[in-house]
Design a protein around this motif. Structure first.
Motif, PDB file in Angstrom:
ATOM      1  N   ASP A 164       0.821  -1.212   0.000  1.00  0.00           N
ATOM      2  CA  ASP A 164       0.000   0.000   0.000  1.00  0.00           C
ATOM      3  C   ASP A 164       0.859   1.268   0.000  1.00  0.00           C
ATOM      4  OD1 ASP A 164      -2.827  -1.190   2.023  1.00  0.00           O
ATOM      5  OD2 ASP A 164      -2.551  -1.114  -0.149  1.00  0.00           O
ATOM      6  N   MET A 165       1.934   1.248   0.768  1.00  0.00           N
ATOM      7  CA  MET A 165       2.819   2.426   0.805  1.00  0.00           C
ATOM      8  C   MET A 165       3.480   2.645  -0.548  1.00  0.00           C
ATOM      9  SD  MET A 165       4.774   2.810   4.424  1.00  0.00           S
ATOM     10  CE  MET A 165       5.113   1.122   4.892  1.00  0.00           C
ATOM     11  N   TYR A 166       4.009   1.571  -1.114  1.00  0.00           N
ATOM     12  CA  TYR A 166       4.695   1.700  -2.394  1.00  0.00           C
ATOM     13  C   TYR A 166       3.731   2.149  -3.493  1.00  0.00           C
ATOM     14  CZ  TYR A 166       8.539  -0.851  -0.130  1.00  0.00           C
ATOM     15  OH  TYR A 166       9.535  -1.254   0.720  1.00  0.00           O
TER      16      TYR A 166
ATOM     17  N   GLY B 154       1.045   3.799  -3.085  1.00  0.00           N
ATOM     18  CA  GLY B 154       0.699   5.195  -2.799  1.00  0.00           C
ATOM     19  C   GLY B 154       1.685   6.147  -3.459  1.00  0.00           C
ATOM     20  N   GLY B 155       2.971   5.792  -3.387  1.00  0.00           N
ATOM     21  CA  GLY B 155       3.999   6.621  -4.006  1.00  0.00           C
ATOM     22  C   GLY B 155       3.865   6.654  -5.522  1.00  0.00           C
TER      23      GLY B 155
ATOM     24  N   PHE C  14       8.671   9.039   1.391  1.00  0.00           N
ATOM     25  CA  PHE C  14       8.524   9.909   0.222  1.00  0.00           C
ATOM     26  C   PHE C  14       8.634  11.386   0.610  1.00  0.00           C
ATOM     27  CE2 PHE C  14       7.692   6.412  -2.436  1.00  0.00           C
ATOM     28  CZ  PHE C  14       6.734   5.594  -1.876  1.00  0.00           C
TER      29      PHE C  14
ATOM     30  N   GLN D 134       1.872   7.563   3.759  1.00  0.00           N
ATOM     31  CA  GLN D 134       0.738   7.399   2.846  1.00  0.00           C
ATOM     32  C   GLN D 134      -0.542   7.130   3.650  1.00  0.00           C
ATOM     33  OE1 GLN D 134       0.385   7.684  -0.564  1.00  0.00           O
ATOM     34  NE2 GLN D 134       2.466   8.422  -0.773  1.00  0.00           N
TER      35      GLN D 134
END
Lengths: 229, 222
Positions: free
Chosen positions: A93-95, A97-98, B52, B67
């Motif tokens: 999910d984090m990746y 999101g990026g 990020f 995120q």
């Protein structure tokens, strides 16, 4: 009775493209209905098939799913592309999101004024090379595995490949400082389902052109230019 | 080391507020670190905390999560607020994503120029009353249950409650055409964890003011 998923969107990338990629990667055949006229869109609205009056909409497993992220999460989980547990899912999910944020800058690109397009192109390349690509380069370097998460092909890999190819369309040598990503790109592109999706004649859509922009504007009555980042 | 989740953000709502709501609804205590200066933010980036280069950041279960959606999904999954199966999760995801679109308009509102504020307020009102609230009014009416999905309290209920209150702050009578949502709001307000979160002294943040806007612009100045 197993029906193929059916995608309702314009005949172009937009917010549906990541969904096409993921279904393609999972080896799932799908049908598409392309919105070409305002009347078609209003018919869909009146028929009550668009929960929040918006596309993408995907008919899948008896549901009329809307909201790109919800659709992608459902497909990822259904086809085992979402990691093996909560923590792997969190990483995916984090990746995603990026890469979603990065592709978001490109998504609006065709709807910018000519002047803003040049500014945005530079912005996309700058963000890709200074904020996003270094993260994935490091992830791959640190664990030395073929895939981003859990040594297993997942949604995160599909999404990253899609993002890489989209940025390369704006600057062809953008991966020059990223050896891990170059190898990743070659590796993921050669996975049979992805290889097939990258071949001519697949359901992958081309770079948005004027006709696409015109269609979207006409169907959605979106006649203003978006603002660049 | 307390083991409680630790939230790093500005001292205000922004993108962290739905996370505060969800943790609180789940009855989970958490700590907060407030960004007040650009130097603090730059240091976080330099020290490798922000994947990020962005906040929200939530340190939870040994992970430095960023995120917003990823964080919310993780919390929902961990605390059983994500439905019982894939299809319930799909419904919850659809609902929270729709609400997030509405909340995005409210998020951006304090940063719009003064001459655009009235127009933006009208847009929020239009979207809430014509696009989003009717959907949830209908969902509740059709199944007649207390909660949006699967007859069980979930992330979708928390998110909708947060959105209702946020819109009401701008448009006090906004629920007047939505009887089911009025009942829903009352029910949610009385759930013990939410009731606690709505009391003064809780981690809930007040509506953004000029000082908050100023801090955001200062901390994230390029």
């Amino acid at each position: 009775m197993s029906r193929k998923p059916k995608l309702y969107y314009f005949d172009g990338r937009g917010k549906m493209e990541s969904i096409r990629w993921l279904l393609g990667a999972a080896g799932v055949e799908f049908e598409e209905e392309f919105l070409e006229t305002r009347e078609q869109y209003e018919k869909l609205l009146q028929g009550g098939s668009l929960l929040f009056q918006q596309v993408p909409m995907v008919e899948i497993d008896g549901m009329r799913m809307v909201q790109t992220r919800a659709i992608l999460s459902y497909i990822a989980a259904k086809y085992n592309l979402y990691g093996k547990d909560l923590k792997e899912r969190a990483l995916i999910d984090m990746y995603v999101g990026g890469t979603d944020d990065l592709m978001g800058f490109i998504l609006m690109f065709p709807f910018l004024s000519a002047e803003d397009k040049e500014k945005q192109r530079a912005f996309i390349v700058q963000k890709a090379t200074s904020r996003y690509f270094p993260v994935y380069e490091k992830v791959l370097k640190d664990h030395g595995q073929d895939f981003l998460v859990g040594n297993n092909f997942s949604w995160a890999d599909v999404h990253l490949l899609e993002a890489i190819l989209m940025v390369e369309e704006k600057k062809s040598d953008v991966l020059s400082g990223f050896p891990q990503l170059q190898a990743f790109k070659a590796r993921i592109s050669s996975i049979p389902t992805i290889k097939k999706f990258l071949e001519p004649g697949s359901q992958r859509k081309p770079v948005p052109d004027d006709k696409y922009v015109e269609t979207v504007r006409r169907v959605l009555r979106m006649y203003y230019d978006l603002k660049a980042n | 080391m307390s083991g409680k989740p630790r939230l790093t953000y500005l001292n205000g709502r922004g993108r962290m507020e739905p996370i505060r709501w969800l943790l609180a609804a789940a009855g989970v205590e958490f700590e907060e670190v407030y960004l007040e200066t650009k130097e603090q933010y730059d240091k976080l980036i330099k020290d490798g905390f922000l994947l990020f280069e962005q906040v929200p950041l939530v340190e939870i279960d040994g992970m430095k999560m960023v995120q917003t959606r990823a964080i919310l999904s993780y919390i929902a999954g961990k605390y059983n607020l994500y439905g019982k199966d894939l299809k319930e999760r799909a419904l919850i995801d659809m609902y929270v994503e729709g609400i997030a679109d509405l909340m995005q308009m409210i998020l951006m509102f304090p940063f719009s120029p003064p001459d655009a504020k009235e127009k933006n307020l009208d847009s929020i009102k239009e979207r809430a009353t014509n696009r989003y609230f009717p959907v949830f009014e209908k969902v509740l009416k059709q199944h007649g249950q207390d909660f949006l999905v699967g007859n069980k309290f979930s992330w979708a209920d928390v998110q909708l409650m947060e959105a209702i209150l946020a819109v009401e702050e701008k448009i006090p009578a906004v629920l007047s055409g939505f009887p089911k949502l009025q009942v829903f709001k009352t029910k949610m307000s009385n759930m013990p964890t939410i009731k606690k979160f709505l009391q003064p002294g809780s981690p809930r943040k007040p509506p953004p003011d000029a000082h908050y806007v100023e801090t955001v612009l200062k901390v994230f100045k390029k």
